[in-house]
Each structure stands twice: as structure tokens, then as C-alpha cells.
Write a protein that holds these residues in place. Sequence first.
Motif, PDB file in Angstrom:
ATOM      1  N   LEU A  14      41.687  21.601  64.917  1.00  0.00           N
ATOM      2  CA  LEU A  14      41.019  22.332  65.997  1.00  0.00           C
ATOM      3  C   LEU A  14      39.946  23.315  65.541  1.00  0.00           C
ATOM      4  N   HIS A  15      39.327  23.064  64.383  1.00  0.00           N
ATOM      5  CA  HIS A  15      38.314  24.015  63.907  1.00  0.00           C
ATOM      6  C   HIS A  15      37.393  23.273  62.948  1.00  0.00           C
ATOM      7  N   ALA A  16      36.188  22.956  63.422  1.00  0.00           N
ATOM      8  CA  ALA A  16      35.232  22.245  62.561  1.00  0.00           C
ATOM      9  C   ALA A  16      33.808  22.606  62.970  1.00  0.00           C
ATOM     10  N   ASP A  46      31.420  25.334  66.601  1.00  0.00           N
ATOM     11  CA  ASP A  46      30.308  25.950  65.891  1.00  0.00           C
ATOM     12  C   ASP A  46      30.224  27.435  66.213  1.00  0.00           C
ATOM     13  N   HIS A  47      29.629  28.174  65.285  1.00  0.00           N
ATOM     14  CA  HIS A  47      29.511  29.612  65.465  1.00  0.00           C
ATOM     15  C   HIS A  47      28.580  29.929  66.638  1.00  0.00           C
ATOM     16  N   ASP A  48      29.126  30.597  67.655  1.00  0.00           N
ATOM     17  CA  ASP A  48      28.328  31.215  68.716  1.00  0.00           C
ATOM     18  C   ASP A  48      27.413  30.259  69.467  1.00  0.00           C
ATOM     19  N   ALA A  70      34.060  26.778  70.468  1.00  0.00           N
ATOM     20  CA  ALA A  70      33.097  27.554  69.678  1.00  0.00           C
ATOM     21  C   ALA A  70      33.885  28.612  68.900  1.00  0.00           C
ATOM     22  N   GLU A  71      33.275  29.129  67.853  1.00  0.00           N
ATOM     23  CA  GLU A  71      33.870  30.237  67.099  1.00  0.00           C
ATOM     24  C   GLU A  71      32.977  31.458  67.312  1.00  0.00           C
ATOM     25  N   LEU A  72      33.529  32.441  67.998  1.00  0.00           N
ATOM     26  CA  LEU A  72      32.735  33.606  68.412  1.00  0.00           C
ATOM     27  C   LEU A  72      32.778  34.705  67.354  1.00  0.00           C
ATOM     28  N   LEU A  85      35.452  39.924  62.995  1.00  0.00           N
ATOM     29  CA  LEU A  85      36.500  38.905  63.086  1.00  0.00           C
ATOM     30  C   LEU A  85      36.006  37.735  63.929  1.00  0.00           C
ATOM     31  N   HIS A  86      36.728  36.627  63.846  1.00  0.00           N
ATOM     32  CA  HIS A  86      36.313  35.393  64.522  1.00  0.00           C
ATOM     33  C   HIS A  86      37.332  34.984  65.575  1.00  0.00           C
ATOM     34  N   LEU A  87      36.828  34.627  66.735  1.00  0.00           N
ATOM     35  CA  LEU A  87      37.688  34.172  67.827  1.00  0.00           C
ATOM     36  C   LEU A  87      37.309  32.732  68.162  1.00  0.00           C
ATOM     37  N   ALA A 199      40.984  33.314  64.945  1.00  0.00           N
ATOM     38  CA  ALA A 199      40.766  32.479  63.761  1.00  0.00           C
ATOM     39  C   ALA A 199      41.171  33.235  62.492  1.00  0.00           C
ATOM     40  N   HIS A 200      41.841  32.524  61.579  1.00  0.00           N
ATOM     41  CA  HIS A 200      42.234  33.076  60.261  1.00  0.00           C
ATOM     42  C   HIS A 200      42.457  34.599  60.274  1.00  0.00           C
ATOM     43  N   PRO A 201      43.434  35.086  61.076  1.00  0.00           N
ATOM     44  CA  PRO A 201      43.569  36.542  61.279  1.00  0.00           C
ATOM     45  C   PRO A 201      44.000  37.332  60.040  1.00  0.00           C
ATOM     46  N   ARG A 205      41.346  37.502  51.739  1.00  0.00           N
ATOM     47  CA  ARG A 205      40.443  37.184  50.628  1.00  0.00           C
ATOM     48  C   ARG A 205      38.982  37.154  51.081  1.00  0.00           C
ATOM     49  N   ARG A 206      38.742  37.093  52.393  1.00  0.00           N
ATOM     50  CA  ARG A 206      37.377  37.082  52.922  1.00  0.00           C
ATOM     51  C   ARG A 206      36.811  38.456  53.182  1.00  0.00           C
ATOM     52  N   GLY A 207      37.667  39.446  53.303  1.00  0.00           N
ATOM     53  CA  GLY A 207      37.182  40.783  53.648  1.00  0.00           C
ATOM     54  C   GLY A 207      38.300  41.547  54.331  1.00  0.00           C
ATOM     55  N   SER A 256      41.279  22.831  59.660  1.00  0.00           N
ATOM     56  CA  SER A 256      40.576  22.772  58.375  1.00  0.00           C
ATOM     57  C   SER A 256      39.452  23.804  58.269  1.00  0.00           C
ATOM     58  N   ASP A 257      38.786  24.145  59.386  1.00  0.00           N
ATOM     59  CA  ASP A 257      37.555  24.952  59.320  1.00  0.00           C
ATOM     60  C   ASP A 257      36.531  24.209  58.463  1.00  0.00           C
ATOM     61  N   PHE A 258      36.456  22.911  58.720  1.00  0.00           N
ATOM     62  CA  PHE A 258      35.550  22.020  57.980  1.00  0.00           C
ATOM     63  C   PHE A 258      34.084  22.455  58.150  1.00  0.00           C
TER      64      PHE A 258
HETATM   65 FE    FE Z   1      35.673  31.800  60.784  1.00  0.00          FE
END
Ligand code: FE
Length: 293
Positions: A14-16, A46-48, A70-72, A85-87, A199-201, A205-207, A256-258
Motif C-alpha cells: 500500500l505504498h509506492a 506519490d508525494h503530495d 497519496a503521501e502527504l 512527518l508523512h501521512l 507512514a513509517h511513524p 533512522r530518517r530523522g 515497500s515504499d517502493f
Molecule cells: Fe515517506
Amino acid sequence: MTPPPVPAAARIDLHAHSTASDGTLTPAELVRAAADAGLDVVAITDHDTTAGWASAVAALPPDLTLVRGAELSCRWHGADPPVALHLLAYLFDPDEPELGAELALVRAAREARGERIVALLRADGVELSWPEILAGAAGGTVGRPHIAQALIRAGLVATTTEAFGPDWLGERYRLPKDDIDVFRAVRLVRAAGGVPVFAHPRASRRGRIVPDELIVALAAVGLAGLEADHEDHSPAERAHVRALAAELGLFVTGSSDFHGTHKTVRLGAFTTSPEAYGRIVAGATGVTPVASA
Ligand code: FE
Ligand code: AMP
Ligand code: ZN
Ligand code: FE
């Protein structure tokens, strides 16, 4: 319209990302790759932007169901400085004007921020060209991965991972952008008939990550699920997310966040249960999942 049925043992990712943001496969290539990877359901997130939806639908191979999402890019103002952060937002109405206007603002902010990052690099003698980077995004939502590619082409770093290191886009040349307040984002996604998932709450390692109290507060205003299985989560972080979701009555997803060749992860590397997928479909009133006729 009744959503297409999926097999009981469905493989659901559910994330590509596609070239509509910072992935490297076009939306049409993405859905074909999802079918080739043996997925039954894939989400384009996709982002936004929803710009990739139509061509993904048009190219849908048989036996694949597409979740439009979408990933906000969001921000939580409860810390100083505020935390990005990403929603993930699924099955919302893309024509809902208020959400659409927010997404347009974020895309514009991404361009302004990308240009400023390149100006900082140039001031330090790194000869990147912003017009060239923007052209490389080919009309899709521009992001740091596009700048990372320019650093690779210039021979300054060898990999995207290195480009996201502290000497480059991860810290020294990292700039914030104007994102959507996360509470407003949850409300807008719900108002557009969509289902919001964090997303990935716990991806520390990302911040910086947010405290569980924020997730509790977001659940109270309509957050529906948490992404637990993601490559940026350690096993302990996944377990923590699962426990928190269970406590709050939220579902968990795995994805996956492909990003094509911008990342090493493959489609279907992590998957979501049919039960959680069912909760997303049942909770959405914006658009339905689609399968090829
Ligand atoms: Fe993300
Ligand atoms: P931006 O949206 O412009 O802030 O850039 C963030 C994007 O870069 C996200 O889509 C991430 O998937 C990607 N990203 C973040 N960290 C890394 C990394 N270490 N390696 C590769 N891609 C990354
Ligand atoms: Zn991305
Ligand atoms: Fe993503």
C-alpha cells in the motif's frame, strides 16, 4: 460501485511512488511491475499529488487492484523546531477543493525549497543546476531524491544513501518546507472521504520522530492506521507500532515504499493483511479501488 474482491491470501502493498513524484517508474510501469511482482493489490502514493492516478488506472493489468492514494507532507508544530512527518491518504476524492489546494501549496513549497537547497550548494561551490533538476522531475512532485540524482551525476556522491548522509541532503543541506499541519491534514483527508494512515511513524533512522501522545491525539481526530512493517523500522520499532495500534484500535499496514531505482527496496517487500485492507476500503467514501475491466 462495489470494490473488486481480492483473494483471501492476497499480497497487498500500500505504498509506492512513481514518476509523478520521486519514483523512477511511470505510473503505467509501476502497475505492470506490481503485477510482475505477484501483487494482488498495489497503492500508488506519490508525494503530495494525484497526478499519476489516471495513467495507472489506464494501464492496469488483469488481476491487479489499484488503490489510489497519496503521501502527504505534514508537520507537527508541538515540538521546536516542528517535526516533519508523512501521512498516507487512501481513496480520497481528488477533486475536493480544500485538500487539492493544500497539495498545490505543498508542491509549490517543494520547488521553492529545492531551489534554495541548490543555491546553498552553489554558494559552497557545488555547481548543480536547479532548472536541470526541476526538468529531471518532468512535472512530477520534486523532492530531495531528484537533487540526490544530480549529486550522483556530478560525481560528488556514489549513491542515493550517501546523498542523504549528514554532509549532504540529510543535514548540512537539509531545509524545511511549508508542509500541511498534521491535524489539518487528517481532517482534510477525512473530509474528502479518504482514510489516513501514519507512514513509517517510528523511522528514527530518517530523522526526528514524534511521541506516542501525538499519535493518540491524531487517532482522536480520525487517524485510522499506522504503517508498521517498513524497511526504515527496526524489529523493535515495528513491535512498538503494533502495540500502540492495538491499544488505540487502529489497524497496521506493511508496505515497500517502493521508489524504483531511487531506493533498493522491491515491490511487495512488506505487505498488508487483507483485514487491514478491508478496513481501508470500508472506511473510504472518496473513490473505490479499481481493477481492470
Ligand atoms: Fe515517506
Ligand atoms: P523530500 O520529500 O524532498 O523531503 O525527500 C524525502 C524523500 O527522500 C522520501 O521519499 C524518502 O523516501 C527519500 N529518502 C529519505 N531518506 C533517504 C535515504 N537515506 N535514501 C534514499 N531515499 C531517501
Ligand atoms: Zn519519496
Ligand atoms: Fe513514501
